[in-house]
Write a protein that holds these residues in place. Structure first.
Motif, mmCIF file in Angstrom:
data_model
loop_
_atom_site.group_PDB
_atom_site.id
_atom_site.type_symbol
_atom_site.label_atom_id
_atom_site.label_comp_id
_atom_site.label_asym_id
_atom_site.label_seq_id
_atom_site.Cartn_x
_atom_site.Cartn_y
_atom_site.Cartn_z
ATOM 1 N N HIS A 129 14.957 -26.874 -13.672
ATOM 2 C CA HIS A 129 15.550 -27.337 -14.932
ATOM 3 C C HIS A 129 14.500 -27.296 -16.046
ATOM 4 C CE1 HIS A 129 18.017 -29.486 -17.790
ATOM 5 N NE2 HIS A 129 17.016 -30.335 -17.973
ATOM 6 N N GLU A 130 13.325 -27.807 -15.768
ATOM 7 C CA GLU A 130 12.249 -27.760 -16.769
ATOM 8 C C GLU A 130 11.913 -26.305 -17.105
ATOM 9 O OE1 GLU A 130 7.788 -29.522 -17.687
ATOM 10 O OE2 GLU A 130 8.484 -29.507 -15.619
ATOM 11 N N TYR A 131 11.885 -25.438 -16.112
ATOM 12 C CA TYR A 131 11.631 -24.015 -16.341
ATOM 13 C C TYR A 131 12.667 -23.442 -17.315
ATOM 14 C CZ TYR A 131 11.153 -19.020 -15.490
ATOM 15 O OH TYR A 131 10.996 -17.664 -15.646
ATOM 16 N N ARG A 132 13.933 -23.734 -17.085
ATOM 17 C CA ARG A 132 14.990 -23.216 -17.962
ATOM 18 C C ARG A 132 14.870 -23.772 -19.377
ATOM 19 N NH1 ARG A 132 20.135 -23.474 -13.838
ATOM 20 N NH2 ARG A 132 19.763 -21.442 -12.888
ATOM 21 N N VAL A 133 14.614 -25.063 -19.492
ATOM 22 C CA VAL A 133 14.498 -25.693 -20.808
ATOM 23 C C VAL A 133 13.307 -25.119 -21.575
ATOM 24 C CG1 VAL A 133 13.967 -27.882 -21.964
ATOM 25 C CG2 VAL A 133 15.689 -27.818 -20.153
ATOM 26 N N ARG A 134 12.221 -24.818 -20.893
ATOM 27 C CA ARG A 134 10.987 -24.325 -21.528
ATOM 28 C C ARG A 134 10.889 -22.802 -21.501
ATOM 29 N NH1 ARG A 134 6.792 -28.061 -21.599
ATOM 30 N NH2 ARG A 134 6.127 -26.835 -23.385
ATOM 31 N N ASN A 135 11.967 -22.116 -21.129
ATOM 32 C CA ASN A 135 11.935 -20.666 -20.942
ATOM 33 C C ASN A 135 11.406 -19.911 -22.168
ATOM 34 O OD1 ASN A 135 12.371 -18.422 -19.224
ATOM 35 N ND2 ASN A 135 14.218 -17.940 -20.372
ATOM 36 N N GLY A 136 11.793 -20.311 -23.367
ATOM 37 C CA GLY A 136 11.310 -19.637 -24.569
ATOM 38 C C GLY A 136 9.796 -19.741 -24.709
ATOM 39 N N ASP A 137 9.264 -20.929 -24.499
ATOM 40 C CA ASP A 137 7.813 -21.126 -24.572
ATOM 41 C C ASP A 137 7.097 -20.385 -23.445
ATOM 42 O OD1 ASP A 137 8.035 -22.807 -26.805
ATOM 43 O OD2 ASP A 137 8.296 -24.582 -25.527
ATOM 44 N N PRO A 179 7.321 -6.740 -14.421
ATOM 45 C CA PRO A 179 7.455 -6.262 -13.046
ATOM 46 C C PRO A 179 8.675 -6.873 -12.355
ATOM 47 C CG PRO A 179 5.825 -8.003 -13.148
ATOM 48 C CD PRO A 179 6.266 -7.732 -14.573
ATOM 49 N N ALA A 180 8.879 -6.487 -11.123
ATOM 50 C CA ALA A 180 9.904 -7.134 -10.302
ATOM 51 C C ALA A 180 9.460 -8.581 -10.102
ATOM 52 C CB ALA A 180 10.036 -6.417 -8.958
ATOM 53 N N MET A 181 10.386 -9.526 -10.364
ATOM 54 C CA MET A 181 10.015 -10.940 -10.283
ATOM 55 C C MET A 181 11.061 -11.755 -9.546
ATOM 56 S SD MET A 181 8.339 -12.187 -13.823
ATOM 57 C CE MET A 181 8.310 -10.970 -15.131
ATOM 58 N N THR A 182 10.574 -12.801 -8.913
ATOM 59 C CA THR A 182 11.433 -13.778 -8.246
ATOM 60 C C THR A 182 10.957 -15.167 -8.650
ATOM 61 O OG1 THR A 182 11.751 -12.302 -6.349
ATOM 62 C CG2 THR A 182 12.189 -14.644 -5.989
ATOM 63 N N LEU A 183 11.909 -16.064 -8.883
ATOM 64 C CA LEU A 183 11.601 -17.459 -9.179
ATOM 65 C C LEU A 183 12.208 -18.311 -8.068
ATOM 66 C CD1 LEU A 183 10.588 -19.643 -11.303
ATOM 67 C CD2 LEU A 183 13.002 -19.763 -11.953
ATOM 68 N N VAL A 184 11.407 -19.209 -7.517
ATOM 69 C CA VAL A 184 11.854 -20.084 -6.439
ATOM 70 C C VAL A 184 11.503 -21.516 -6.797
ATOM 71 C CG1 VAL A 184 11.627 -20.622 -3.979
ATOM 72 C CG2 VAL A 184 11.394 -18.249 -4.754
ATOM 73 N N GLN A 185 12.477 -22.416 -6.666
ATOM 74 C CA GLN A 185 12.169 -23.836 -6.813
ATOM 75 C C GLN A 185 11.758 -24.366 -5.451
ATOM 76 O OE1 GLN A 185 14.579 -26.690 -9.166
ATOM 77 N NE2 GLN A 185 14.750 -27.839 -7.260
ATOM 78 N N VAL A 186 10.654 -25.124 -5.443
ATOM 79 C CA VAL A 186 10.146 -25.709 -4.204
ATOM 80 C C VAL A 186 10.089 -27.228 -4.363
ATOM 81 C CG1 VAL A 186 8.828 -23.668 -3.525
ATOM 82 C CG2 VAL A 186 7.747 -25.397 -4.968
ATOM 83 N N ALA A 187 10.072 -27.923 -3.263
ATOM 84 C CA ALA A 187 10.014 -29.384 -3.305
ATOM 85 C C ALA A 187 8.672 -29.866 -3.840
ATOM 86 C CB ALA A 187 10.260 -29.960 -1.913
#
Length: 132
Positions: free
Chosen positions: A81-89, A103-111
């Motif tokens: 959620h923080e990543y999405r909110v701060r995506n522009g920055d 490049p090819a990218m993956t985003l993973v949320q971890v505990a």
């Protein structure tokens, strides 16, 4: 380096679906947002991302590689959620350090990440083109 995107798919924004490359492979372990002394200067996601990206660029330089040689990145965040909110920055910081190379990218949320204060960890694979 060749960007791979099936013709019938929409163009991705901020990443590539795939990349084909030939040359020396460089694998960069997950980098977090601490400085060269292993200390965090900030608990802010954007600041930590800036430092993690700088750390990746520094490791690449050890092999004579640059950001445009990155073929793949995996981002691990503790709060999507923080990543999405701060995506522009985050995008601004990414372009500041890496440029307009996606490049090819993956985003993973971890505990959690190993370092308690870390909010992001980024690993990268790069290909330094063969000298022909």
């Amino acid at each position: 380096m060749q960007i791979l995107n099936p013709a019938e798919w929409p163009n991705p924004k901020g990443y590539a679906n795939g990349i084909a490359a030939e040359g020396q492979l460089i694998f960069v372990a997950g980098q977090i947002g601490w400085n060269a002394q292993g200390q965090f200067d900030s608990d802010d996601l954007v600041d930590q991302t800036r430092q993690a990206l700088r750390n990746i660029v520094r490791v690449l330089a050890e092999a004579g590689a640059r950001p445009e040689h990155i073929t793949r990145m995996t981002w691990f965040v503790v709060d999507k959620h923080e990543y999405r909110v701060r995506n522009g920055d985050l995008g601004k910081v990414y372009r500041e350090i890496i440029g307009k190379h996606y490049p090819a990218m993956t985003l993973v949320q971890v505990a959690a990440l190993l370092e308690d204060r870390a909010k992001v960890e980024i690993e990268a694979t790069a290909v330094l083109p063969s000298q022909r």
